[in-house]
Design a protein around this motif. Structure first.
Motif, PDB file in Angstrom:
ATOM      1  N   ASP A  13       3.281 -53.075   2.042  1.00 40.79           N
ATOM      2  CA  ASP A  13       1.444 -52.806   1.486  1.00 40.79           C
ATOM      3  C   ASP A  13       1.334 -54.354   2.016  1.00 40.79           C
ATOM      4  O   ASP A  13       1.870 -55.548   1.483  1.00 40.79           O
ATOM      5  CB  ASP A  13       1.730 -52.829   0.161  1.00 40.79           C
ATOM      6  CG  ASP A  13       0.404 -52.997  -0.648  1.00 40.79           C
ATOM      7  OD1 ASP A  13      -0.567 -53.629  -0.209  1.00 40.79           O
ATOM      8  OD2 ASP A  13      -0.143 -52.837  -1.861  1.00 40.79           O
ATOM      9  N   HIS A  19      -2.993 -57.086  -4.725  1.00 40.81           N
ATOM     10  CA  HIS A  19      -1.456 -57.415  -4.848  1.00 40.81           C
ATOM     11  C   HIS A  19      -0.741 -57.612  -5.915  1.00 40.81           C
ATOM     12  O   HIS A  19      -0.699 -58.655  -6.354  1.00 40.81           O
ATOM     13  CB  HIS A  19      -1.116 -58.095  -3.052  1.00 40.81           C
ATOM     14  CG  HIS A  19       0.079 -57.192  -2.861  1.00 40.81           C
ATOM     15  ND1 HIS A  19       1.227 -57.784  -3.306  1.00 40.81           N
ATOM     16  CD2 HIS A  19       0.802 -56.661  -1.456  1.00 40.81           C
ATOM     17  CE1 HIS A  19       2.214 -57.463  -2.509  1.00 40.81           C
ATOM     18  NE2 HIS A  19       1.884 -56.146  -1.462  1.00 40.81           N
ATOM     19  N   SER A  95       6.934 -55.612  -3.550  1.00 39.75           N
ATOM     20  CA  SER A  95       6.258 -53.998  -4.360  1.00 39.75           C
ATOM     21  C   SER A  95       7.077 -52.666  -4.023  1.00 39.75           C
ATOM     22  O   SER A  95       8.340 -52.684  -3.471  1.00 39.75           O
ATOM     23  CB  SER A  95       5.105 -53.249  -2.985  1.00 39.75           C
ATOM     24  OG  SER A  95       3.861 -54.571  -2.901  1.00 39.75           O
TER      25      SER A  95
END
Length: 123
Positions: A13, A19, A95
């Motif tokens: 990502d 985010h 992530s």
């Protein structure tokens, strides 16, 4: 006053807007250092077109972060925890979306960070 530093470990990502790990890193520290690791597993599974696209995305991301993006070519568990210590980092944010093949590396990395001298946290 001492500034706190978060490492943001970017993987699949690469967006900056909305985010979750970036938002957590920003909220946890005064400074955020984004890091992308080019390991042999990723490179070996990618063809020339995919790598060209990835390199273009990384150049763009470096521009959008004012040149602060660190791109490292090594196994993640060998570089992220030492980078936390070297930078004086107090937290690491990543992530959670990762294929099953990466979960072992995540576990080894998380154990190294949690046992590190800075008491870094995993998010």
């Amino acid at each position: 006053m001492t500034m706190s530093t978060s490492l943001l470990w970017l993987r699949r990502d690469l967006r900056l807007a909305d985010h979750p790990a970036l938002l957590a890193a920003r909220d946890a520290a005064d400074e955020v250092i984004p890091v992308f690791v080019l390991d042999d597993g990723l490179i070996g599974l990618s063809g020339p077109a995919r790598l060209a696209f990835l390199y273009g995305c990384l150049r763009d991301l470096s521009d959008r972060t004012g040149g602060s993006l660190r791109v490292l070519r090594v196994r993640p568990e060998e570089v992220i925890a030492p980078a936390v210590s070297k930078s004086g980092g107090t937290s690491v944010h990543v992530s959670s979306a990762q294929p099953p093949s990466g979960r072992g590396a995540d576990a080894r990395f998380a154990a190294g960070v949690r046992s590190g001298p800075r008491g870094a946290t995993w998010s």
